[in-house]
Scaffold this motif. Structure first.
Motif, PDB file in Angstrom:
ATOM      1  N   SER A  65      11.165  -0.312 -14.040  1.00  0.00           N
ATOM      2  CA  SER A  65      12.257  -0.641 -15.819  1.00  0.00           C
ATOM      3  C   SER A  65      12.140  -1.664 -15.529  1.00  0.00           C
ATOM      4  N   HIS A 120      22.760   2.909 -16.481  1.00  0.00           N
ATOM      5  CA  HIS A 120      22.497   1.425 -16.064  1.00  0.00           C
ATOM      6  C   HIS A 120      21.098   0.775 -17.295  1.00  0.00           C
ATOM      7  N   ASN A 121      20.033   1.511 -16.788  1.00  0.00           N
ATOM      8  CA  ASN A 121      18.500   1.517 -17.617  1.00  0.00           C
ATOM      9  C   ASN A 121      18.378   0.864 -19.006  1.00  0.00           C
ATOM     10  N   ARG A 122      17.217   0.482 -19.256  1.00  0.00           N
ATOM     11  CA  ARG A 122      17.482  -0.023 -20.845  1.00  0.00           C
ATOM     12  C   ARG A 122      15.645  -0.024 -20.436  1.00  0.00           C
ATOM     13  N   ALA A 155      23.313  -1.394 -24.796  1.00  0.00           N
ATOM     14  CA  ALA A 155      22.082  -1.073 -24.676  1.00  0.00           C
ATOM     15  C   ALA A 155      21.358   0.923 -23.677  1.00  0.00           C
ATOM     16  N   ALA A 156      22.359   0.305 -23.124  1.00  0.00           N
ATOM     17  CA  ALA A 156      22.036   1.898 -21.638  1.00  0.00           C
ATOM     18  C   ALA A 156      22.344   2.999 -22.282  1.00  0.00           C
ATOM     19  N   THR A 159      19.345   4.328 -24.228  1.00  0.00           N
ATOM     20  CA  THR A 159      18.116   4.856 -23.646  1.00  0.00           C
ATOM     21  C   THR A 159      19.027   5.812 -23.190  1.00  0.00           C
ATOM     22  N   SER A 287      19.203  -4.285 -19.358  1.00  0.00           N
ATOM     23  CA  SER A 287      20.391  -3.335 -20.219  1.00  0.00           C
ATOM     24  C   SER A 287      21.736  -4.485 -19.440  1.00  0.00           C
ATOM     25  N   GLY A 309      20.049  -5.836 -24.115  1.00  0.00           N
ATOM     26  CA  GLY A 309      20.239  -6.031 -23.428  1.00  0.00           C
ATOM     27  C   GLY A 309      21.673  -7.059 -23.312  1.00  0.00           C
TER      28      GLY A 309
END
Length: 381
Positions: A65, A120-122, A155-156, A159, A287, A309
């Motif tokens: 990421s 948690h990730n974007r 945003a998370a 994804t 994110s 994010g």
């Protein structure tokens, strides 16, 4: 209630997910709950940390990421994992996703607790999303053992649904900050080195490509033409691009640029509070935006690149400015509008301080605890 956090990375590295886990850990502990963390990092001395950690694998450094992370290699047998989980007897296992099949997936497969996942990730690149979808199909069992899903931001959530499908429901609950330490710093007088007539721009982050400091330097070069010797740029953070970025600053003939390197958690709030404008130029893979909320808590107006994010945070806080990523001219224009109006800086800063209260661990922790209780009640039915 007994709560176990599951984290494939280790807790000795500074990162947003580590902040998230620690914030919830200590808030829930303050309410009388028992808390433990299952994580990688068995090669480190976990006794030096303030949290109770059960290490379940050596952490191998890797990259994901757009930032440094690690992957645990857990060699414990399934029988040993089941014995450990039964002995700990957690009501909730709160796993941080994306999790790996090397540790997180195995813990969920061997656990009988109620499983909560926070995504948690974007991920912005289509090819990365496709690769993650393939992992889901290759190792489906490691992604099935979840009873309730949280996304750390819209945003998370986007994804997560792009990877796992829109059939899964996610409750969006933001991350929190230690509000008290930023509120205290906001009430302190400026540090003497910044207590002058210069407008201080401040940015914070690891010096790597996705943080976009290159574009802030180019924006600062444009601003210097209109405000000669009236500005100062303070850059807090270190990373692999530091030497390259310092070379760029020399090529652009920048003056009054300070490279602070790594700044401790203790020193950071007062440093940031001594600035006039906070700049967040990250180009993508963000994110949420811890640094934005921290700057708000200190009463700073924010100029940020409109990655998914950061834009998702700022849309709820009008007056702060979001500009297209990788656009130095747009960033320079936004910063200039704040330079030209001390009254606007003060007004937006005051609003930011008030709105940042919504990100305290008490507010965020109570929302997550309510989600725990709701999911746990549905799971035992």
């Amino acid at each position: 209630m007994k709560i176990g956090f599951v984290f494939d990375d280790h807790m000795h590295r500074i990162g947003g997910i580590q902040v998230y886990i620690r914030g919830l850990y200590h808030y829930f502990e303050s309410l009388g709950h028992e808390v433990v963390i299952f994580a990688g990092g068995s090669q480190f001395d976990n006794a030096k940390l303030a949290e109770r950690i059960i290490p379940l694998g050596v952490s191998l450094p890797t990259y994901g990421s757009g930032s440094n992370t690690s992957l645990p290699i857990c060699l414990e047998s399934n029988r040993r994992l089941r014995e450990l989980l039964e002995a700990e007897n957690c009501d909730i296992l709160h796993i941080q996703t994306l999790h790996s099949p090397t540790m997180g997936g195995r813990i969920l497969a061997n656990s009988k607790a109620c499983h909560i996942s926070t995504f948690h990730n974007r991920v912005d690149e289509p090819w990365k999303l496709q690769a993650l979808r393939m992992v889901k199909y290759i190792l489906p069992d490691f992604f099935r053992h979840v009873h309730g899903r949280i996304a750390g931001s819209q945003a998370a959530k986007e994804t997560a649904q792009a990877i796992f499908g829109k059939q899964d429901e996610y409750t969006v609950i933001a991350s929190g900050i230690n509000l008290e330490r930023f509120e205290d710093a906001a009430n302190l007088p400026r540090l003497h080195q910044y207590d002058d007539d210069k407008i201080t721009l401040f940015t914070l982050g690891r010096l790597e490509q996705r943080k976009g400091v290159e574009y802030l330097l180019r924006a600062y070069a444009l601003l210097q033409k209109d405000y000669p010797n009236q500005l100062r740029l303070v850059i807090a953070g270190d990373g692999p691009l530091r030497e390259e970025l310092q070379t760029l600053a020399k090529q652009l003939n920048l003056s009054n640029v300070e490279w602070l390197g790594y700044v401790t958690d203790l020193a950071l709030p007062h440093l940031m509070a001594s600035a006039d404008i906070f700049c967040a130029p990250a180009i993508g893979q963000e994110s949420f935006g811890y640094v934005i909320v921290e700057a708000m808590a200190l009463g700073l107006p924010v100029v940020a690149a409109a990655n998914a994010g950061y834009a998702g945070v700022l849309v709820n806080h009008p007056g702060n400015l979001a500009v297209p990523p990788r656009d130095p001219r747009a960033m320079a224009g936004a910063i200039a509008s704040f330079i030209a109006s001390p009254a606007a800086r003060k007004k937006i800063g005051q609003a930011n301080r008030q709105q940042a209260k919504n990100y305290s661990w008490q507010v965020i922790g109570d929302q997550i605890m309510e989600f725990y209780k709701k999911t746990l009640a549905q799971t035992v039915q």
